[in-house]
Motif scaffolding. Structure first.
Motif, PDB file in Angstrom:
ATOM      1  N   UNK A 113       4.950 -33.573 -50.013  1.00 43.12           N
ATOM      2  CA  UNK A 113       5.234 -32.154 -50.188  1.00 43.12           C
ATOM      3  C   UNK A 113       6.165 -31.975 -51.370  1.00 43.12           C
ATOM      4  N   UNK A 114       5.833 -31.025 -52.212  1.00 41.73           N
ATOM      5  CA  UNK A 114       6.639 -30.759 -53.386  1.00 41.73           C
ATOM      6  C   UNK A 114       7.917 -30.030 -52.975  1.00 41.73           C
ATOM      7  N   UNK A 115       8.998 -30.392 -53.608  1.00 43.21           N
ATOM      8  CA  UNK A 115      10.272 -29.731 -53.369  1.00 43.21           C
ATOM      9  C   UNK A 115      10.840 -29.301 -54.710  1.00 43.21           C
ATOM     10  N   UNK A 116      11.678 -28.307 -54.656  1.00 42.35           N
ATOM     11  CA  UNK A 116      12.322 -27.838 -55.879  1.00 42.35           C
ATOM     12  C   UNK A 116      11.413 -26.936 -56.696  1.00 42.35           C
ATOM     13  N   UNK A 117      11.625 -26.893 -58.013  1.00 42.14           N
ATOM     14  CA  UNK A 117      10.888 -25.968 -58.887  1.00 42.14           C
ATOM     15  C   UNK A 117       9.381 -26.220 -58.926  1.00 42.14           C
TER      16      UNK A 117
END
Length: 109
Positions: free
Chosen positions: A85-89
């Motif tokens: 899962x992508x996190x941040x911007x």
């Protein structure tokens, strides 16, 4: 009366034992003889021994311990198959927020 909370006793759990590959047959369960392959006597033809003591497990227990090892490996495989899962911007670019023109993704760039 006393309120006694029931719990699973350790006697009902099957103990997990760490298994390592047999040092004689290198996990192949057979050793090379003069004319043909022979069953490895150090691991009883399983290719696995108990870590540290190098003892051989009885066949009934070996099946259970190998099943535990297989289940653990399958959990690791499933965890590696799941996409990270992508996190941040970078999350803005992968998840559609439907705030752009025509309900497309708006990132604010």
């Amino acid at each position: 009366m006393q309120n006694v909370k029931k719990r699973l006793q350790d006697g009902f759990k099957q103990p997990r034992q760490d298994l390592v590959l047999c040092s004689v047959c290198k996990g192949r369960a057979v050793v090379k003889g003069v004319f043909y392959e022979l069953v490895c006597t150090d691991c009883n033809g399983s290719g696995w021994v108990i870590e540290g003591s190098r003892l051989v497990l009885p066949l009934e227990e070996l099946v259970t311990q190998l099943s535990f090892k297989l289940q653990q490996a399958q959990k690791q495989i499933e965890a590696l198959k799941r996409p990270a899962k992508a996190v941040g911007p970078q999350r803005q670019y992968q998840v559609s927020n439907r705030l752009g023109a025509g309900a497309t993704n708006y990132t604010g760039d």
